[in-house]
Design a protein around this motif. Structure first.
Motif, PDB file in Angstrom:
ATOM      1  N   ARG A  76      28.273  48.071 -34.605  1.00  0.00           N
ATOM      2  CA  ARG A  76      29.703  47.842 -34.878  1.00  0.00           C
ATOM      3  C   ARG A  76      29.876  46.918 -36.073  1.00  0.00           C
ATOM      4  O   ARG A  76      30.717  47.172 -36.957  1.00  0.00           O
ATOM      5  CB  ARG A  76      30.392  47.229 -33.659  1.00  0.00           C
ATOM      6  CG  ARG A  76      30.497  48.152 -32.467  1.00  0.00           C
ATOM      7  CD  ARG A  76      31.629  47.724 -31.522  1.00  0.00           C
ATOM      8  NE  ARG A  76      31.595  46.300 -31.194  1.00  0.00           N
ATOM      9  CZ  ARG A  76      30.951  45.790 -30.160  1.00  0.00           C
ATOM     10  NH1 ARG A  76      30.246  46.586 -29.351  1.00  0.00           N
ATOM     11  NH2 ARG A  76      30.994  44.498 -29.911  1.00  0.00           N
ATOM     12  N   ASP A  77      29.096  45.863 -36.135  1.00  0.00           N
ATOM     13  CA  ASP A  77      29.205  44.908 -37.241  1.00  0.00           C
ATOM     14  C   ASP A  77      28.834  45.556 -38.577  1.00  0.00           C
ATOM     15  O   ASP A  77      29.416  45.224 -39.614  1.00  0.00           O
ATOM     16  CB  ASP A  77      28.306  43.695 -36.985  1.00  0.00           C
ATOM     17  CG  ASP A  77      28.810  42.819 -35.851  1.00  0.00           C
ATOM     18  OD1 ASP A  77      29.979  42.995 -35.446  1.00  0.00           O
ATOM     19  OD2 ASP A  77      28.041  41.971 -35.363  1.00  0.00           O
ATOM     20  N   ARG A  78      27.870  46.449 -38.558  1.00  0.00           N
ATOM     21  CA  ARG A  78      27.447  47.143 -39.782  1.00  0.00           C
ATOM     22  C   ARG A  78      28.529  48.099 -40.276  1.00  0.00           C
ATOM     23  O   ARG A  78      28.718  48.280 -41.469  1.00  0.00           O
ATOM     24  CB  ARG A  78      26.152  47.896 -39.492  1.00  0.00           C
ATOM     25  CG  ARG A  78      25.503  48.527 -40.718  1.00  0.00           C
ATOM     26  CD  ARG A  78      24.654  49.738 -40.344  1.00  0.00           C
ATOM     27  NE  ARG A  78      23.633  49.397 -39.354  1.00  0.00           N
ATOM     28  CZ  ARG A  78      23.225  50.233 -38.405  1.00  0.00           C
ATOM     29  NH1 ARG A  78      23.745  51.450 -38.306  1.00  0.00           N
ATOM     30  NH2 ARG A  78      22.299  49.868 -37.556  1.00  0.00           N
ATOM     31  N   GLY A  79      29.212  48.748 -39.342  1.00  0.00           N
ATOM     32  CA  GLY A  79      30.299  49.650 -39.699  1.00  0.00           C
ATOM     33  C   GLY A  79      29.881  51.071 -40.024  1.00  0.00           C
ATOM     34  O   GLY A  79      30.732  51.918 -40.300  1.00  0.00           O
ATOM     35  N   THR A  80      28.593  51.328 -39.996  1.00  0.00           N
ATOM     36  CA  THR A  80      28.101  52.681 -40.282  1.00  0.00           C
ATOM     37  C   THR A  80      27.259  53.173 -39.111  1.00  0.00           C
ATOM     38  O   THR A  80      26.654  52.380 -38.384  1.00  0.00           O
ATOM     39  CB  THR A  80      27.240  52.721 -41.559  1.00  0.00           C
ATOM     40  OG1 THR A  80      26.083  51.895 -41.367  1.00  0.00           O
ATOM     41  CG2 THR A  80      28.019  52.258 -42.766  1.00  0.00           C
ATOM     42  N   LEU A  81      27.231  54.481 -38.958  1.00  0.00           N
ATOM     43  CA  LEU A  81      26.353  55.114 -37.985  1.00  0.00           C
ATOM     44  C   LEU A  81      25.263  55.807 -38.783  1.00  0.00           C
ATOM     45  O   LEU A  81      25.521  56.784 -39.496  1.00  0.00           O
ATOM     46  CB  LEU A  81      27.127  56.123 -37.133  1.00  0.00           C
ATOM     47  CG  LEU A  81      26.378  56.734 -35.936  1.00  0.00           C
ATOM     48  CD1 LEU A  81      25.978  55.644 -34.941  1.00  0.00           C
ATOM     49  CD2 LEU A  81      27.236  57.795 -35.244  1.00  0.00           C
ATOM     50  N   GLU A  82      24.048  55.247 -38.711  1.00  0.00           N
ATOM     51  CA  GLU A  82      22.927  55.778 -39.490  1.00  0.00           C
ATOM     52  C   GLU A  82      22.312  56.965 -38.749  1.00  0.00           C
ATOM     53  O   GLU A  82      21.655  56.802 -37.723  1.00  0.00           O
ATOM     54  CB  GLU A  82      21.883  54.685 -39.724  1.00  0.00           C
ATOM     55  CG  GLU A  82      22.372  53.527 -40.574  1.00  0.00           C
ATOM     56  CD  GLU A  82      22.721  53.937 -42.002  1.00  0.00           C
ATOM     57  OE1 GLU A  82      22.083  54.873 -42.527  1.00  0.00           O
ATOM     58  OE2 GLU A  82      23.629  53.310 -42.593  1.00  0.00           O
ATOM     59  N   LEU A  83      22.564  58.152 -39.271  1.00  0.00           N
ATOM     60  CA  LEU A  83      22.129  59.383 -38.631  1.00  0.00           C
ATOM     61  C   LEU A  83      21.018  60.030 -39.435  1.00  0.00           C
ATOM     62  O   LEU A  83      20.924  59.836 -40.647  1.00  0.00           O
ATOM     63  CB  LEU A  83      23.307  60.352 -38.512  1.00  0.00           C
ATOM     64  CG  LEU A  83      24.492  59.797 -37.712  1.00  0.00           C
ATOM     65  CD1 LEU A  83      25.745  60.597 -37.971  1.00  0.00           C
ATOM     66  CD2 LEU A  83      24.165  59.780 -36.218  1.00  0.00           C
ATOM     67  N   VAL A  84      20.183  60.814 -38.769  1.00  0.00           N
ATOM     68  CA  VAL A  84      19.064  61.446 -39.457  1.00  0.00           C
ATOM     69  C   VAL A  84      18.997  62.916 -39.069  1.00  0.00           C
ATOM     70  O   VAL A  84      19.265  63.297 -37.924  1.00  0.00           O
ATOM     71  CB  VAL A  84      17.730  60.722 -39.140  1.00  0.00           C
ATOM     72  CG1 VAL A  84      17.390  60.793 -37.663  1.00  0.00           C
ATOM     73  CG2 VAL A  84      16.602  61.265 -39.991  1.00  0.00           C
ATOM     74  N   ALA A  85      18.660  63.740 -40.049  1.00  0.00           N
ATOM     75  CA  ALA A  85      18.538  65.185 -39.844  1.00  0.00           C
ATOM     76  C   ALA A  85      17.396  65.701 -40.696  1.00  0.00           C
ATOM     77  O   ALA A  85      16.960  65.052 -41.651  1.00  0.00           O
ATOM     78  CB  ALA A  85      19.844  65.892 -40.201  1.00  0.00           C
ATOM     79  N   SER A  86      16.919  66.880 -40.348  1.00  0.00           N
ATOM     80  CA  SER A  86      15.816  67.479 -41.096  1.00  0.00           C
ATOM     81  C   SER A  86      16.271  67.912 -42.474  1.00  0.00           C
ATOM     82  O   SER A  86      17.360  68.457 -42.646  1.00  0.00           O
ATOM     83  CB  SER A  86      15.260  68.680 -40.335  1.00  0.00           C
ATOM     84  OG  SER A  86      14.285  69.353 -41.107  1.00  0.00           O
ATOM     85  N   SER A  87      15.408  67.681 -43.473  1.00  0.00           N
ATOM     86  CA  SER A  87      15.719  68.070 -44.846  1.00  0.00           C
ATOM     87  C   SER A  87      15.479  69.550 -45.085  1.00  0.00           C
ATOM     88  O   SER A  87      15.860  70.091 -46.115  1.00  0.00           O
ATOM     89  CB  SER A  87      14.870  67.257 -45.829  1.00  0.00           C
ATOM     90  OG  SER A  87      13.497  67.409 -45.549  1.00  0.00           O
ATOM     91  N   GLY A  88      14.825  70.230 -44.133  1.00  0.00           N
ATOM     92  CA  GLY A  88      14.597  71.662 -44.275  1.00  0.00           C
ATOM     93  C   GLY A  88      15.915  72.411 -44.164  1.00  0.00           C
ATOM     94  O   GLY A  88      16.704  72.164 -43.255  1.00  0.00           O
TER      95      GLY A  88
END
Length: 331
Positions: A76-88
């Motif tokens: 919450r303090d960061r303000g971003t949701l760091e998401l990850v997905a495949s580059s393929g």
């Protein structure tokens, strides 16, 4: 609210789920935002326009304060949701728009909806498949939304909040005459699969089953990317490619050179596979993700996202936390 370990399962009594969640037909070029026909039900056909431009005009929703409050304070303090997905590139799941840099597809759209509910800015990071889990393990990423199947082995290290059914597709050269209804149909066949995936696990189990039954094992092949795999399929170096059914169906529809010759649940013969948002175990985020998913399922924005990518047949009615997944031994 999210359901934990519920008993809502669609059990596949037969070894192969022939009622596929997605059937695509047509021959448009996805790089041009072509029109693709989608058959959501047998005999029913609706035409949709797949938008592959950078300007996605995504379906969005509003913040829900009570659910946003469930997010760990550090996020919450960061303000971003760091998401990850495949580059393929795997249309229509996660792939690049016509500018070759904007990440689009059903997975990024669902990621944006979840982030909206949580009041966070989504940041989608694309990495190789194995680095999704490396990044989750290290805490570099908060969650993975990349067609990740719930498996019993993965549940030892990760928490899951489900959001789509998981079905696999066997893709063959058009006119091959092949039909896959069980392990015996791939005995002695050369089949390509991506390393480290649940479809690889299933294929290895089928190969072992064939050997125990006195049949030939599967000749399993691995390629660096989808383009190499499809080149091998067209040239006859492989007989089949086993991957996510949505990507197989989409490729068959848009290329006109291949066809899906069999489908299978991503969780094995007796359990409907499920795709889930994935977080490091005990990160404190999974309940917020599941509640956010339940909210967008309830308000209809989830259904709109699936519809725009032709995946309405893979919808779930609730997000489950850590439900039963692909067994460690697929029997």
């Amino acid at each position: 609210m999210a359901t934990t370990l519920t008993a809502r399962r669609t059990t596949t009594g037969a070894a192969l789920a022939l009622a596929t969640a997605l059937v695509l037909a047509g021959c448009a070029d996805p790089s041009e935002g072509g029109t693709t026909e989608v058959a959501a039900t047998p005999g029913g056909r609706t035409t949709i326009k797949i938008n592959t431009s950078p300007d996605q005009k995504r379906v969005r929703t509003g913040k829900v304060a009570s659910i946003a409050a469930e997010v760990p304070e550090r996020i919450r303090d960061r303000g971003t949701l760091e998401l990850v997905a495949s580059s393929g590139s795997a249309a229509p799941l996660t792939f690049y728009a016509t500018d070759n840099k904007t990440v689009i597809g059903v997975e990024p759209d669902i990621a944006h909806l979840v982030a909206d509910v949580l009041g966070l800015k989504p940041r989608i990071n694309t990495v190789s498949w194995e680095n999704i889990f490396v990044g989750l393990d290290s805490g570099k990423y908060d969650a993975g939304l990349s067609n990740i199947t719930v498996t019993e082995e993965r549940k030892e290290k990760y928490d899951f909040a489900t959001y789509r059914e998981d079905n696999l597709g066997f893709e063959a050269k058009k006119g091959s005459g092949l039909k896959v209804t069980g392990p015996k149909d791939v005995a002695g066949r050369t089949v390509a699969v991506s390393s480290g995936t649940n479809q690889e696990k299933l294929l290895i189990e089928w190969s072992k089953e064939n050997e125990k039954a006195g049949r030939e094992p599967v000749d399993i092949k691995y390629y660096q990317n989808d383009s190499d795999t499809y080149l091998a399929l067209q040239s006859g170096r492989i007989d089949l490619y086993l991957g996510p059914n949505p990507t197989a169906a989409y490729h068959a529809a848009t290329s006109g050179k291949t066809e899906v010759v069999g489908t299978y649940s991503g969780a094995g013969a007796t359990l409907q596979g499920l795709i889930a948002a994935t977080t490091k175990k005990d990160s404190g985020l999974v309940k917020a993700l599941a509640d956010a998913l339940d909210h967008v399922i309830a308000n209809g924005t989830y259904a709109k996202v699936l519809q725009r990518w032709g995946l309405s047949g893979e919808a779930v009615t609730t997000s489950e936390i850590n439900p039963p997944g692909l067994p460690k031994t697929n029997k």
